[in-house]
Design a protein around this motif. Structure first.
Motif, PDB file in Angstrom:
ATOM      1  N   VAL A   1     -31.638  29.848 -42.483  1.00 53.81           N
ATOM      2  CA  VAL A   1     -30.332  29.659 -41.860  1.00 53.81           C
ATOM      3  C   VAL A   1     -29.955  28.192 -41.958  1.00 53.81           C
ATOM      4  O   VAL A   1     -30.720  27.310 -41.545  1.00 53.81           O
ATOM      5  CB  VAL A   1     -30.355  30.105 -40.385  1.00 53.81           C
ATOM      6  N   LEU A   2     -28.784  27.939 -42.516  1.00 54.21           N
ATOM      7  CA  LEU A   2     -28.313  26.569 -42.686  1.00 54.21           C
ATOM      8  C   LEU A   2     -26.922  26.390 -42.098  1.00 54.21           C
ATOM      9  O   LEU A   2     -26.055  27.260 -42.260  1.00 54.21           O
ATOM     10  CB  LEU A   2     -28.254  26.184 -44.164  1.00 54.21           C
ATOM     11  N   ASP A   3     -26.729  25.287 -41.407  1.00 55.56           N
ATOM     12  CA  ASP A   3     -25.397  24.818 -41.087  1.00 55.56           C
ATOM     13  C   ASP A   3     -24.726  24.448 -42.413  1.00 55.56           C
ATOM     14  O   ASP A   3     -25.405  24.324 -43.442  1.00 55.56           O
ATOM     15  CB  ASP A   3     -25.527  23.606 -40.157  1.00 55.56           C
ATOM     16  N   ILE A   4     -23.430  24.237 -42.400  1.00 58.37           N
ATOM     17  CA  ILE A   4     -22.743  23.887 -43.646  1.00 58.37           C
ATOM     18  C   ILE A   4     -22.389  22.402 -43.714  1.00 58.37           C
ATOM     19  O   ILE A   4     -22.852  21.686 -44.593  1.00 58.37           O
ATOM     20  CB  ILE A   4     -21.481  24.743 -43.839  1.00 58.37           C
ATOM     21  N   ASP A   5     -21.579  21.933 -42.796  1.00 58.07           N
ATOM     22  CA  ASP A   5     -21.014  20.597 -42.916  1.00 58.07           C
ATOM     23  C   ASP A   5     -22.023  19.504 -42.586  1.00 58.07           C
ATOM     24  O   ASP A   5     -22.620  19.484 -41.510  1.00 58.07           O
ATOM     25  CB  ASP A   5     -19.776  20.483 -42.028  1.00 58.07           C
ATOM     26  N   GLU A   6     -22.235  18.618 -43.542  1.00 62.17           N
ATOM     27  CA  GLU A   6     -23.210  17.529 -43.497  1.00 62.17           C
ATOM     28  C   GLU A   6     -24.653  18.033 -43.492  1.00 62.17           C
ATOM     29  O   GLU A   6     -25.578  17.272 -43.276  1.00 62.17           O
ATOM     30  CB  GLU A   6     -22.955  16.599 -42.300  1.00 62.17           C
ATOM     31  N   THR A   7     -24.830  19.313 -43.747  1.00 65.97           N
ATOM     32  CA  THR A   7     -26.153  19.895 -43.971  1.00 65.97           C
ATOM     33  C   THR A   7     -26.230  20.428 -45.395  1.00 65.97           C
ATOM     34  O   THR A   7     -27.201  20.198 -46.116  1.00 65.97           O
ATOM     35  CB  THR A   7     -26.426  21.036 -42.973  1.00 65.97           C
ATOM     36  N   VAL A   8     -25.175  21.116 -45.817  1.00 66.68           N
ATOM     37  CA  VAL A   8     -25.084  21.698 -47.148  1.00 66.68           C
ATOM     38  C   VAL A   8     -23.968  21.032 -47.955  1.00 66.68           C
ATOM     39  O   VAL A   8     -24.159  20.666 -49.113  1.00 66.68           O
ATOM     40  CB  VAL A   8     -24.842  23.222 -47.040  1.00 66.68           C
ATOM     41  N   LEU A   9     -22.800  20.883 -47.329  1.00 68.69           N
ATOM     42  CA  LEU A   9     -21.650  20.278 -48.002  1.00 68.69           C
ATOM     43  C   LEU A   9     -21.326  18.909 -47.410  1.00 68.69           C
ATOM     44  O   LEU A   9     -21.432  18.695 -46.201  1.00 68.69           O
ATOM     45  CB  LEU A   9     -20.424  21.189 -47.879  1.00 68.69           C
ATOM     46  N   ASP A  10     -20.908  18.009 -48.282  1.00 73.23           N
ATOM     47  CA  ASP A  10     -20.592  16.628 -47.929  1.00 73.23           C
ATOM     48  C   ASP A  10     -19.089  16.498 -47.681  1.00 73.23           C
ATOM     49  O   ASP A  10     -18.277  16.595 -48.600  1.00 73.23           O
ATOM     50  CB  ASP A  10     -21.028  15.715 -49.073  1.00 73.23           C
ATOM     51  N   ASN A  11     -18.724  16.257 -46.423  1.00 74.92           N
ATOM     52  CA  ASN A  11     -17.317  16.101 -46.059  1.00 74.92           C
ATOM     53  C   ASN A  11     -16.930  14.649 -45.820  1.00 74.92           C
ATOM     54  O   ASN A  11     -15.904  14.371 -45.191  1.00 74.92           O
ATOM     55  CB  ASN A  11     -17.017  16.918 -44.792  1.00 74.92           C
ATOM     56  N   SER A  12     -17.727  13.723 -46.325  1.00 74.20           N
ATOM     57  CA  SER A  12     -17.415  12.318 -46.085  1.00 74.20           C
ATOM     58  C   SER A  12     -16.049  11.897 -46.641  1.00 74.20           C
ATOM     59  O   SER A  12     -15.417  10.989 -46.068  1.00 74.20           O
ATOM     60  CB  SER A  12     -18.517  11.418 -46.641  1.00 74.20           C
ATOM     61  N   PRO A  13     -15.530  12.521 -47.724  1.00 78.32           N
ATOM     62  CA  PRO A  13     -14.167  12.143 -48.138  1.00 78.32           C
ATOM     63  C   PRO A  13     -13.124  12.397 -47.056  1.00 78.32           C
ATOM     64  O   PRO A  13     -12.156  11.625 -46.927  1.00 78.32           O
ATOM     65  CB  PRO A  13     -13.924  13.020 -49.368  1.00 78.32           C
ATOM     66  N   TYR A  14     -13.300  13.463 -46.282  1.00 78.05           N
ATOM     67  CA  TYR A  14     -12.363  13.708 -45.182  1.00 78.05           C
ATOM     68  C   TYR A  14     -12.470  12.596 -44.146  1.00 78.05           C
ATOM     69  O   TYR A  14     -11.458  12.087 -43.647  1.00 78.05           O
ATOM     70  CB  TYR A  14     -12.651  15.065 -44.535  1.00 78.05           C
ATOM     71  N   GLN A  15     -13.695  12.183 -43.819  1.00 79.97           N
ATOM     72  CA  GLN A  15     -13.879  11.091 -42.876  1.00 79.97           C
ATOM     73  C   GLN A  15     -13.276   9.791 -43.422  1.00 79.97           C
ATOM     74  O   GLN A  15     -12.674   9.009 -42.682  1.00 79.97           O
ATOM     75  CB  GLN A  15     -15.367  10.900 -42.604  1.00 79.97           C
ATOM     76  N   ALA A  16     -13.452   9.580 -44.723  1.00 81.85           N
ATOM     77  CA  ALA A  16     -12.893   8.369 -45.338  1.00 81.85           C
ATOM     78  C   ALA A  16     -11.368   8.354 -45.226  1.00 81.85           C
ATOM     79  O   ALA A  16     -10.755   7.296 -45.008  1.00 81.85           O
ATOM     80  CB  ALA A  16     -13.328   8.287 -46.802  1.00 81.85           C
ATOM     81  N   ARG A  17     -10.752   9.504 -45.372  1.00 77.54           N
ATOM     82  CA  ARG A  17      -9.294   9.588 -45.238  1.00 77.54           C
ATOM     83  C   ARG A  17      -8.848   9.214 -43.829  1.00 77.54           C
ATOM     84  O   ARG A  17      -7.808   8.560 -43.642  1.00 77.54           O
ATOM     85  CB  ARG A  17      -8.815  10.998 -45.590  1.00 77.54           C
TER      86      ARG A  17
END
Length: 302
Positions: A108-124
């Motif tokens: 069982v995996l979380d998705i955001d910042e565990t599997v997928l990188d959402n740092s571009p959204y944070q950068a925006r």
């Protein structure tokens, strides 16, 4: 990764107290870059963004990538032994509803910042000076452009190849399921079908949802699977946290400390998470300056 809802315990926001000056390295450390003589203050009228260093580290520091590689490689080395141990289970006792005997193995995996990188959204958000909001977050998710984090594709593909179901529990809203599944596939992650994604709003019979906690969804999984490992960037990805303060978070984890690095694998996220609102009484209605003041007050100075 837990959901970024401003009115909940788990939300996007800002990391307090970014350092304004690099520590001075010993003169004998020839490999270290020279530290600046003095830090320059921000330009008049331009406030420092508390999340800048955190996002910059997440996007540019090789140490970030090495932590992910190290975590997923270590998990892969342990996976087959966990599968052979028929009593092995990584669900907390309150979430295990059915006996594990005869159940199909899963991770069982979380998705955001565990599997997928959402740092571009944070950068925006840093560039615009804004804060998390549902519309912009949904738009980012619908772009389906988040990249896989280092090591996770090889690990999850290895698990799927050996007959282990790969399940993603996320606090992305359920109506983002199609975009999320498409992004996972695009990034090279195994997706066996729509049942692989359990988003916020997933109905679980005879279970009362507590805010954005994932307990009901873990219980749903427990009816069909023996969970070998769990992965996340927040403790709510592993166990229900009833009180989001220092004492409550420690209490939630205390019974499971021996599972860290064997059944539970925790990944770094300095950019947002339930840790942050715990510093200002979980009050997202407080003005931004007040939240920042309370975060600074939570720092240690000795």
């Amino acid at each position: 990764m837990s959901i970024r809802l401003p009115a909940t315990l788990v939300a996007f926001a800002l990391l307090a107290g970014c350092a304004s000056q690099a520590p001075v390295k010993p003169a004998s450390d020839a490999s270290a870059p020279a530290a600046p003589v003095a830090a320059k203050s921000a330009a008049p009228g331009v406030a420092a963004d508390d999340n800048l260093n955190a996002v910059a580290w997440s996007q540019t520091a090789i140490e970030h990538d090495l932590i992910y590689l190290q975590t997923y490689r270590d998990a892969q080395a342990r996976l087959l032994a966990a599968m052979k141990d028929k009593s092995w289970d990584a669900l907390p006792k309150d979430d295990r509803l059915a006996p594990v005997a005869g159940l199909k193995p899963a991770i069982v995996l979380d998705i955001d910042e565990t599997v997928l990188d959402n740092s571009p959204y944070q950068a925006r958000l840093i560039k615009s000076g804004g804060e998390f909001n549902e519309a912009d977050w949904a738009a980012w998710c619908n772009e389906q452009n988040a990249r896989a984090l280092p090591g996770v594709v090889a690990f999850t593909q290895f698990a799927a190849k050996h007959g282990v179901e790969v399940i993603y529990i996320s606090n992305r809203a359920k109506d983002l399921d199609q975009s999320t599944l498409a992004n996972l596939r695009k990034a090279g992650l195994p997706v066996s079908g729509p049942q692989s994604f359990l988003g916020l709003g997933t109905f679980v019979e005879d279970c009362e949802q507590i805010g954005t906690e994932k307990g009901c969804r873990r219980q749903l999984i427990s009816r069909k699977y023996r969970v070998l490992m769990q992965f996340g960037d927040q403790i709510g990805d592993f166990v229900t946290v009833l009180a989001n303060n220092a004492e409550g978070r420690e209490k939630a984890m205390k019974p499971y400390m021996e599972w860290i690095g064997t059944r539970w694998f925790v990944l770094p996220n300095p950019t947002y998470g339930a840790w942050e609102p715990s510093l200002f009484n979980n009050d997202w209605t407080a003005p931004r300056d007040e939240r920042r003041r309370l975060k600074i007050n939570a720092l240690r100075f000795d």
